[in-house]
Design an enzyme around this catalytic site. Structure first.
Site, short mmCIF file in Angstrom:
data_model
loop_
_atom_site.label_atom_id
_atom_site.label_comp_id
_atom_site.label_asym_id
_atom_site.label_seq_id
_atom_site.Cartn_x
_atom_site.Cartn_y
_atom_site.Cartn_z
N GLY A 112 0.62 -1.16 -0.17
CA GLY A 112 0.21 -0.07 -0.11
C GLY A 112 0.82 1.32 0.14
CB CYS B 41 -26.25 -9.88 -17.06
SG CYS B 41 -25.72 -9.99 -18.97
CB CYS C 53 -24.83 -14.25 -19.27
SG CYS C 53 -24.55 -13.18 -17.72
CB CYS D 212 -21.76 -9.07 -17.63
SG CYS D 212 -22.79 -10.20 -16.78
CB CYS E 288 -21.22 -11.39 -20.10
SG CYS E 288 -22.89 -11.37 -20.81
#
Lengths: 305, 261
Positions: A43, A252, A255, A277, A283
């Protein structure tokens, strides 16, 4: 299925006259040293001598330099922009790296060993043998509260992070909830507050203890930072306003996935719209496996957009 | 009286500072006890603000020491502390009220956020409680609690100054440094602010160092007075004593310069 040679690249035979992956070996060594330091201090932003790339700042120059420094001839590269492999930024970067290295490229998350991304983390969980490289526009999470760079460095050094919660406090005071939806600040390994690049906060939980190595490159500000595999990444929040991700009422349209990040797509000029998606590989994978959403026949229509 | 309270809260020994070849302040010694308000007066450029910056850990003096009696660790040299400890001290035990509220406030952050910042910096993570505390403090400094979500740049000068005070007092400090707290305010607003400060200092048992060029302010607020001129302390004593019976020619000049309406 790898897409060797896609985009008209000379896969397998890198361009004459350029070093492997464009950067010279000394530059790659310098960037690798910065990456090693970044991995050692999760970080923490490590400065590096960013080079001019044949691409404007803001187009992923930091991510490309990191990718170019860690890529090897056996890697399989995937490049994502907003979840898709077919948008301008992704196509440009993939072609650039394919031409200068000759490595195989792919659109499939499962097949990739190295993934450079802008704005999304793939829905499919990543593995230990994969590396995820983020393009970062503004690496400093404290920037909007504290404009002075020497002061933000001191704040990081002293773990003086009270102002990050002031920002979230302001969100709640103004909107009744934490309205920050992307680039949502996280605490890495209990020590450094980090900007996760402009990914939606939907993706924040995926960073936590991810098995893959996560590398972040900021080209304009010349900073590299990292989250090593299996490292704790905690999104900042309040006890009475806990961190939560976006939810959609729809699934979605293609899908039928109800648990992925959805893009709202306008499909005509009469107010028609559908949700699909954002991760196009996810997807496609689901559709190949036989999943169907409410409007499966719209595939071509949406993909052209 | 226990030995503990006889020890001064803040002690400066031979504090001197130069800006290159220019003198800021020279050889200043002072003691400040718990619950005591010390006024520092003098004309512009006499070194008041330099001294205050040295005392409040914002400017390392070229020579001399500043000692502070902490709650748990005994007396420490504040410039001998690590920066992390010094910052913690500055935001828990101390408050600093700047002359210009713009230096002490975050103008792009709401009033509630400004008051809550110190709480969040020391680990408060409950939005509801932070907000309740902020609301209570706004009321205490006579700012309408309905303005908790307004930004301070929409406040009047007097309100900004009161907001700055609330922001500093929210962690219940023991010692507050004030640089011209009434500067730039009109007299009726000044009077209300002084009244408020006097009440808060008395209620909370605060010790304070108040820098001002306004003798009337020190008369109302300060128990003791230091008079500075050209970087040096020329006279010190109880406020009434110094103002009513000034000994040093410069103090006499200062006292006689005050306009009587």
């Amino acid at each position: 299925m790898t897409m060797r040679g896609m985009d008209g690249s000379t896969a397998g035979a890198p361009l004459e006259g350029y070093n492997f992956a464009y950067l010279d070996e000394q530059t790659k060594r310098m960037i690798r040293r910065a990456i090693l330091k970044a991995v050692a201090i999760p970080g923490h932003q490590v400065p590096f001598g960013g080079r001019e790339m044949p691409l404007p700042y803001g187009w992923g120059t930091g991510g490309i330099q990191v990718t170019a420094s860690v890529i090897g001839p056996d890697d399989v590269l995937k490049v994502i922009d907003q979840g898709s492999d077919d948008t301008t930024n992704a196509v440009n970067i993939r072609r650039f790296l394919a031409r200068t290295t000759g490595v195989a490229t792919t659109g499939r998350t499962a097949e990739a060993t190295l993934i450079q991304t802008r704005h999304r983390i793939p829905e499919r969980p990543l593995r230990e043998d994969q590396i995820l490289v983020y393009q970062v526009p503004i690496p400093e999470p404290l920037r909007f509260m504290e404009p002075r760079e020497p002061e933000t460095r001191r704040m990081h050094a002293l773990a003086d992070y009270g102002v990050m919660h002031v920002k979230l406090y302001e969100d709640i005071a103004r909107c009744g909830r934490i309205s920050t939806a992307y680039n949502y600040p996280v605490l890495v390994n209990g020590r450094y507050v980090m900007a996760p690049s402009p990914i939606p906060k939907f993706d924040n939980p995926k960073m936590d203890r991810m098995p893959a190595l996560q590398l972040f490159g900021a080209g304009r500000e010349k900073r590299i930072y990292a989250v090593p595999p299996h490292t704790e990444v905690k999104s900042l929040d309040f006890e009475d306003h806990p961190f939560e991700v976006q939810r959609w009422d729809a699934c979605c349209a293609l899908c039928g996935a109800g648990d992925s990040f959805l893009d709202e797509v306008v499909v005509d000029d009469r107010g028609g719209r559908m949700f699909v998606c954002s991760d196009s590989d996810h997807c496609r994978e689901r559709r190949d496996a036989g999943h169907r959403g409410p409007e499966p026949e719209a595939v071509g229509q949406v993909q052209e957009i | 009286m226990t030995n503990e309270t006889e020890q001064p809260l803040l002690r400066a020994v031979g504090v001197s500072h130069w800006y290159g070849g220019t003198l800021g302040c020279r050889d200043v010694d002072l003691d400040l006890h718990a619950g005591e308000v010390l006024g520092i007066v003098g004309e512009s450029g006499s070194g008041k603000s330099t001294l205050l910056a040295c005392l409040s850990a914002r400017l390392r003096p070229a020579a001399g020491r500043v000692l502070y009696r902490t709650r748990h660790q005994g007396t420490v040299d504040i410039y001998g502390l690590g920066e992390a400890e010094r910052r913690l001290l500055m935001r828990t035990d101390w408050g600093i009220v700047h002359q210009n509220p713009r230096d002490g406030l975050r103008l792009a952050v709401s009033a509630g956020g400004n008051v809550g910042e110190r709480l969040m910096a020391v680990g408060a993570r409950h939005y509801g409680r932070i907000r309740e505390t902020a609301r209570a403090w706004l009321e205490r400094v006579e700012i309408d609690a309905g303005r908790i979500d307004d930004r301070p740049d929409t406040f009047s000068g007097g309100m900004q100054q009161r907001l700055q005070i609330a922001r500093n007092l929210v962690t219940q400090p023991r010692l507050v440094f004030m640089d011209e707290p009434t500067g730039g305010l009109d007299v009726s607003v000044q009077a209300r602010l002084l009244d408020l400060l006097r009440g808060l200092v008395a209620d909370l048992g605060l010790a304070a160092v108040v820098v001002t060029h306004d003798l009337a302010v020190t008369r109302l607020l300060a128990h003791r007075l230091l008079v500075m001129r050209r970087g040096e302390v020329v006279e010190s004593g109880l406020t009434d004593q110094v103002l009513d019976d000034p000994q040093h020619p410069y103090t006499q000049l200062l006292v006689s310069s005050v306009l009587q309406p």
